[in-house]
Design a protein around this motif. Sequence first.
Motif, PDB file in Angstrom:
ATOM      1  N   ALA A 163       2.528  65.016  36.217  1.00  0.00           N
ATOM      2  CA  ALA A 163       3.624  64.621  35.312  1.00  0.00           C
ATOM      3  C   ALA A 163       4.962  65.138  35.833  1.00  0.00           C
ATOM      4  O   ALA A 163       5.969  64.413  35.812  1.00  0.00           O
ATOM      5  N   ILE A 164       5.010  66.379  36.330  1.00  0.00           N
ATOM      6  CA  ILE A 164       6.266  66.920  36.878  1.00  0.00           C
ATOM      7  C   ILE A 164       6.680  66.146  38.119  1.00  0.00           C
ATOM      8  O   ILE A 164       7.855  65.797  38.292  1.00  0.00           O
ATOM      9  N   ALA A 165       5.730  65.844  38.995  1.00  0.00           N
ATOM     10  CA  ALA A 165       6.048  65.106  40.227  1.00  0.00           C
ATOM     11  C   ALA A 165       6.576  63.714  39.892  1.00  0.00           C
ATOM     12  O   ALA A 165       7.540  63.242  40.507  1.00  0.00           O
ATOM     13  N   ARG A 166       5.973  63.048  38.944  1.00  0.00           N
ATOM     14  CA  ARG A 166       6.375  61.691  38.585  1.00  0.00           C
ATOM     15  C   ARG A 166       7.687  61.679  37.807  1.00  0.00           C
ATOM     16  O   ARG A 166       8.619  60.944  38.152  1.00  0.00           O
ATOM     17  N   ASP A 167       7.805  62.522  36.772  1.00  0.00           N
ATOM     18  CA  ASP A 167       8.946  62.449  35.859  1.00  0.00           C
ATOM     19  C   ASP A 167      10.175  63.195  36.378  1.00  0.00           C
ATOM     20  O   ASP A 167      11.290  62.660  36.349  1.00  0.00           O
ATOM     21  N   ARG A 190       6.278  58.859  43.608  1.00  0.00           N
ATOM     22  CA  ARG A 190       5.369  57.755  43.296  1.00  0.00           C
ATOM     23  C   ARG A 190       4.315  57.677  44.391  1.00  0.00           C
ATOM     24  O   ARG A 190       4.541  58.157  45.504  1.00  0.00           O
ATOM     25  N   PRO A 191       3.183  57.075  44.090  1.00  0.00           N
ATOM     26  CA  PRO A 191       2.213  56.866  45.162  1.00  0.00           C
ATOM     27  C   PRO A 191       2.836  55.954  46.225  1.00  0.00           C
ATOM     28  O   PRO A 191       3.654  55.079  45.919  1.00  0.00           O
ATOM     29  N   PRO A 203      -3.805  70.034  36.922  1.00  0.00           N
ATOM     30  CA  PRO A 203      -3.429  68.867  37.729  1.00  0.00           C
ATOM     31  C   PRO A 203      -2.638  67.823  36.940  1.00  0.00           C
ATOM     32  O   PRO A 203      -1.702  67.216  37.481  1.00  0.00           O
ATOM     33  N   ALA A 204      -2.953  67.611  35.686  1.00  0.00           N
ATOM     34  CA  ALA A 204      -2.218  66.626  34.881  1.00  0.00           C
ATOM     35  C   ALA A 204      -0.757  67.055  34.734  1.00  0.00           C
ATOM     36  O   ALA A 204       0.160  66.213  34.802  1.00  0.00           O
TER      37      ALA A 204
END
Length: 116
Positions: free
Chosen positions: A88-92, A97-98, A83-84
Amino acid sequence: MSPGLADGSAPAIIDSGDGRRRLGTGLIGLVVLGLTLGATAHVAVHAKRIEVAIALGKEERTFRELTEQRRHLEIEIGMLKDPARIIAIARDQLGMRPPASEDIHSLTHSAEDPRK
């Protein structure tokens, strides 16, 4: 005059044992043939056993290699599902973003229709 002795009687038959000698030789030949066939069958069975053992060894080696490859792939799947890492892939990389609180809308019907 008939063939025979000088007095006219038939010659005496003397058995030299040739029949027994032939029988003994034939029996020995059959025994040797049986032993030869038995030995040949034994060698053939042993050769087949070795052939099967070699094939089994190859299959066991292939099984071990495939088991090792499966273990590596299961470890890789576990790392990819972390999950981490996904966060990280989704954010970076994807810029996700939420959601902001104003972007959250309720799906329940209220007395007031917001579209009006």
